[in-house]
Design a protein around this motif. Structure first.
Motif, PDB file in Angstrom:
ATOM      1  N   THR A 302       0.838  -1.214   0.000  1.00  0.00           N
ATOM      2  CA  THR A 302       0.000   0.000   0.000  1.00  0.00           C
ATOM      3  C   THR A 302       0.862   1.248   0.000  1.00  0.00           C
ATOM      4  O   THR A 302       0.583   2.230  -0.721  1.00  0.00           O
ATOM      5  CB  THR A 302      -0.921  -0.012   1.227  1.00  0.00           C
ATOM      6  OG1 THR A 302      -1.741  -1.186   1.199  1.00  0.00           O
ATOM      7  CG2 THR A 302      -1.815   1.226   1.238  1.00  0.00           C
ATOM      8  N   ILE A 303       1.934   1.254   0.806  1.00  0.00           N
ATOM      9  CA  ILE A 303       2.827   2.415   0.860  1.00  0.00           C
ATOM     10  C   ILE A 303       3.501   2.631  -0.493  1.00  0.00           C
ATOM     11  O   ILE A 303       3.590   3.758  -0.995  1.00  0.00           O
ATOM     12  CB  ILE A 303       3.868   2.216   1.983  1.00  0.00           C
ATOM     13  CG1 ILE A 303       3.182   2.336   3.350  1.00  0.00           C
ATOM     14  CG2 ILE A 303       4.998   3.226   1.855  1.00  0.00           C
ATOM     15  CD1 ILE A 303       4.072   1.988   4.518  1.00  0.00           C
ATOM     16  N   ILE A 304       3.978   1.523  -1.083  1.00  0.00           N
ATOM     17  CA  ILE A 304       4.616   1.649  -2.408  1.00  0.00           C
ATOM     18  C   ILE A 304       3.631   2.201  -3.426  1.00  0.00           C
ATOM     19  O   ILE A 304       3.952   3.107  -4.227  1.00  0.00           O
ATOM     20  CB  ILE A 304       5.176   0.289  -2.841  1.00  0.00           C
ATOM     21  CG1 ILE A 304       6.328  -0.127  -1.922  1.00  0.00           C
ATOM     22  CG2 ILE A 304       5.659   0.346  -4.294  1.00  0.00           C
ATOM     23  CD1 ILE A 304       6.832  -1.524  -2.186  1.00  0.00           C
ATOM     24  N   ALA A 351       8.036  11.936  -3.389  1.00  0.00           N
ATOM     25  CA  ALA A 351       8.261  10.626  -2.776  1.00  0.00           C
ATOM     26  C   ALA A 351       8.897  10.767  -1.399  1.00  0.00           C
ATOM     27  O   ALA A 351       8.502  10.091  -0.436  1.00  0.00           O
ATOM     28  CB  ALA A 351       9.137   9.770  -3.685  1.00  0.00           C
ATOM     29  N   ALA A 352       9.901  11.654  -1.267  1.00  0.00           N
ATOM     30  CA  ALA A 352      10.554  11.860   0.018  1.00  0.00           C
ATOM     31  C   ALA A 352       9.585  12.436   1.039  1.00  0.00           C
ATOM     32  O   ALA A 352       9.574  12.039   2.210  1.00  0.00           O
ATOM     33  CB  ALA A 352      11.759  12.777  -0.147  1.00  0.00           C
ATOM     34  N   GLY A 353       8.746  13.350   0.580  1.00  0.00           N
ATOM     35  CA  GLY A 353       7.766  13.927   1.496  1.00  0.00           C
ATOM     36  C   GLY A 353       6.780  12.885   2.002  1.00  0.00           C
ATOM     37  O   GLY A 353       6.415  12.865   3.188  1.00  0.00           O
ATOM     38  N   PHE A 358       4.882   9.165   6.284  1.00  0.00           N
ATOM     39  CA  PHE A 358       4.575   7.818   6.755  1.00  0.00           C
ATOM     40  C   PHE A 358       5.376   7.476   8.005  1.00  0.00           C
ATOM     41  O   PHE A 358       4.868   6.829   8.931  1.00  0.00           O
ATOM     42  CB  PHE A 358       4.874   6.786   5.660  1.00  0.00           C
ATOM     43  CG  PHE A 358       3.953   6.911   4.466  1.00  0.00           C
ATOM     44  CD1 PHE A 358       2.673   7.422   4.599  1.00  0.00           C
ATOM     45  CD2 PHE A 358       4.380   6.510   3.203  1.00  0.00           C
ATOM     46  CE1 PHE A 358       1.835   7.532   3.496  1.00  0.00           C
ATOM     47  CE2 PHE A 358       3.553   6.608   2.113  1.00  0.00           C
ATOM     48  CZ  PHE A 358       2.272   7.124   2.263  1.00  0.00           C
ATOM     49  N   ARG A 359       6.632   7.885   8.030  1.00  0.00           N
ATOM     50  CA  ARG A 359       7.450   7.626   9.215  1.00  0.00           C
ATOM     51  C   ARG A 359       6.925   8.411  10.421  1.00  0.00           C
ATOM     52  O   ARG A 359       6.917   7.913  11.538  1.00  0.00           O
ATOM     53  CB  ARG A 359       8.912   8.017   8.953  1.00  0.00           C
ATOM     54  CG  ARG A 359       9.643   7.015   8.086  1.00  0.00           C
ATOM     55  CD  ARG A 359      11.136   7.351   7.999  1.00  0.00           C
ATOM     56  NE  ARG A 359      11.858   6.371   7.219  1.00  0.00           N
ATOM     57  CZ  ARG A 359      12.289   5.212   7.699  1.00  0.00           C
ATOM     58  NH1 ARG A 359      12.072   4.896   8.959  1.00  0.00           N
ATOM     59  NH2 ARG A 359      12.943   4.364   6.920  1.00  0.00           N
ATOM     60  N   ARG A 360       6.493   9.638  10.174  1.00  0.00           N
ATOM     61  CA  ARG A 360       5.957  10.440  11.271  1.00  0.00           C
ATOM     62  C   ARG A 360       4.697   9.806  11.852  1.00  0.00           C
ATOM     63  O   ARG A 360       4.483   9.839  13.065  1.00  0.00           O
ATOM     64  CB  ARG A 360       5.653  11.851  10.768  1.00  0.00           C
ATOM     65  CG  ARG A 360       5.173  12.817  11.837  1.00  0.00           C
ATOM     66  CD  ARG A 360       4.977  14.205  11.272  1.00  0.00           C
ATOM     67  NE  ARG A 360       4.476  15.109  12.297  1.00  0.00           N
ATOM     68  CZ  ARG A 360       4.138  16.355  12.060  1.00  0.00           C
ATOM     69  NH1 ARG A 360       4.272  16.862  10.815  1.00  0.00           N
ATOM     70  NH2 ARG A 360       3.716  17.114  13.021  1.00  0.00           N
TER      71      ARG A 360
END
Length: 364
Positions: A302-304, A351-353, A358-360
Motif C-alpha cells: 500500500t505504501i509503495i 516521494a521523500a515527502g 509515513f514515518r511520522r
C-alpha cells in the motif's frame, strides 16, 4: 512420530463396518477378527524362589504346567484362535462377556470384578505411539494376559522374574498384575515426551518463521494427544476401581502400588492436557502471525502504491502530447533545457515527502 490421519480413519471405518455386521448377535459369542494374528502362548511359573519361562508352547502344554506352580502367568499373543480362548475361559471360570471383550479389541479401558478374579482392560503402546488392547485377568494364583499381536511392554517384568526379584517371587498374583500394568503405563511416558518435544520444537519454529506445513503437524499431534486422553482417563478410573476393591486375593500392600500407578497416570494426563492446550494455542498463534505477516506485506504494498500514485499522475500529465508553440500554457518545462531534471526532482521531492509523512505517522 508423524501420524497418517488417512490411514487411521480408514482403519476406524473398517472397525465400524465390522461391528455393524455383528449387530443382533447373542451376548458372549466369540467372533475372531479376520485380520487377527495367530495365537502364540507363553507361560511363566513362579514359586519357591525361582521362575520358569516357556515361549511358543501349545495350550495343552501351558495348561499342564499350571498345577506345578503357586503362581501361573499365561500370555496369549494374537487373538485368532477362538477355541483356545474359549478353553482358557473354561479353565479359569472367566465370564463369557469378558471373553467377548477380549476378542472385540475396541474396548474402553475398564476394570470388572468377579468373585474370584478381576478383569482389567487397557491400551498398550509401543514407542511409535500405536496402541493395542491388553486384557488382564488375575485372581488367586493366576494371571492371564491377552494381546492383539506379539511384542509388548513386559520385558522388564520378565527380566525381574529371571533375576529373582523377591516381590515377584513371593507368588502373589495381584503384585504380578500390578507389575504388568505398571510396565504398560511406563511405556506411555516416552510417547508423551516425544509429543512434548514435537510441540516445543514446533513452537520454536513458529516463533522463528511461519510455515504452511506447521498447522497440519500441530493438528496431527493434537489429534494423537486427544487419543491418549481417551485411553488415559478411563485407565485412571479402572485403577480407582481396584483401589476400592475388597477381596482376599488383592492385598492392601498391593493397593498402595496400584495407587502409585494411578499417580503416574494422573501425571500423564496432566502433561497430555497441558501440551494439548499448548498445541491449540500454537495453532491460534500461527494464524495470528500469518495474519500479521500478511498485513505487513499489504501495508508495504500500500505504501509503495501510495508513493507511485502521484508520480504516475505527473508522468501521465507530462506524457500528454501538446504543442508548446501554440500557447505558453501548454506543457510547461517541455521546452526548457532543465525540464527533465526538474520533473525528476519534483517527483523525488514528492516521494521523500510521503516517506517522511509515513514515518511520522509510524506506518513504516
Amino acid at each position: 512420530m508423524v501420524s497418517i490421519p488417512g490411514r487411521r480413519q480408514k482403519k476406524r471405518r473398517k472397525e465400524v463396518i465390522k461391528r455393524a455386521a455383528a449387530i443382533g448377535a447373542a451376548p458372549g459369542v466369540l467372533v475372531a477378527d479376520p485380520q487377527a494374528e495367530a495365537s502364540v502362548f507363553s507361560v511363566i511359573g513362579i514359586g519357591g524362589g525361582r521362575g520358569e519361562y516357556h515361549q511358543g508352547v501349545s495350550l495343552d502344554d501351558a495348561l499342564a504346567r499350571r498345577a506345578a506352580w503357586p503362581l501361573f502367568w499365561l500370555d496369549c499373543s494374537g487373538l485368532a484362535d477362538i477355541e483356545a480362548i474359549r478353553r482358557i475361559g473354561a479353565e479359569f471360570s472367566l465370564h463369557p462377556l469378558a471373553l467377548e471383550d477380549v476378542v472385540t479389541t475396541d474396548q474402553r479401558p475398564k476394570c470388572e470384578i468377579q468373585a474370584d478374579h478381576a478383569f482389567f482392560v487397557m491400551r498398550m503402546l509401543d514407542r511409535a505411539g500405536d496402541g493395542e488392547q491388553l486384557s488382564v485377568f488375575f485372581g488367586d494364583g493366576f494371571v492371564l494376559t491377552f494381546q492383539e499381536r506379539p511384542g509388548d511392554s513386559f520385558a522388564p517384568v520378565r527380566e525381574r522374574i529371571a533375576k529373582g526379584a523377591p516381590r515377584l517371587h513371593a507368588g502373589r498374583a495381584d503384585y504380578l498384575a500390578y507389575a504388568l500394568i505398571d510396565a504398560v503405563v511406563d511405556a506411555y511416558f516416552p510417547v508423551v515426551e516425544s509429543q512434548v518435544a514435537r510441540i516445543e520444537g514446533l513452537e520454536d519454529d513458529i516463533l522463528a518463521t511461519v510455515d504452511e506445513d506447521q498447522v497440519p503437524e500441530l493438528h496431527a499431534v493434537r489429534r494423537e494427544m486427544l487419543g491418549l486422553k481417551r485411553w488415559l482417563r478411563p485407565t485412571r478410573d479402572a485403577l480407582g476401581t481396584l483401589l476400592r476393591l475388597d477381596r482376599p486375593w488383592l492385598h492392601a500392600e498391593t493397593k498402595a502400588y496400584f495407587g502409585d500407578v494411578q499417580d503416574h497416570v494422573d501425571q500423564l494426563i496432566d502433561t497430555n492436557d497441558t501440551y494439548r492446550d499448548t498445541a491449540s494455542g500454537l495453532i491460534d498463534l500461527h494464524m495470528t502471525l500469518s495474519a500479521a505477516k500478511t498485513n505487513e506485506v499489504i501495508n508495504l504494498l500500500t505504501i509503495i502504491s501510495t508513493i507511485f500514485i502521484p508520480l504516475g499522475f505527473l508522468a501521465g500529465v507530462w506524457g500528454m502530447n501538446f504543442n508548446p508553440e501554440l500557447s505558453r500554457w501548454n506543457m510547461p518545462l517541455t521546452q526548457s533545457p532543465y525540464g527533465y531534471p526538474l520533473a525528476l526532482g519534483v517527483m523525488a521531492a514528492i516521494a521523500a515527502g510521503l516517506l517522511a509523512y509515513f514515518r511520522r505517522r509510524r506506518w513504516l
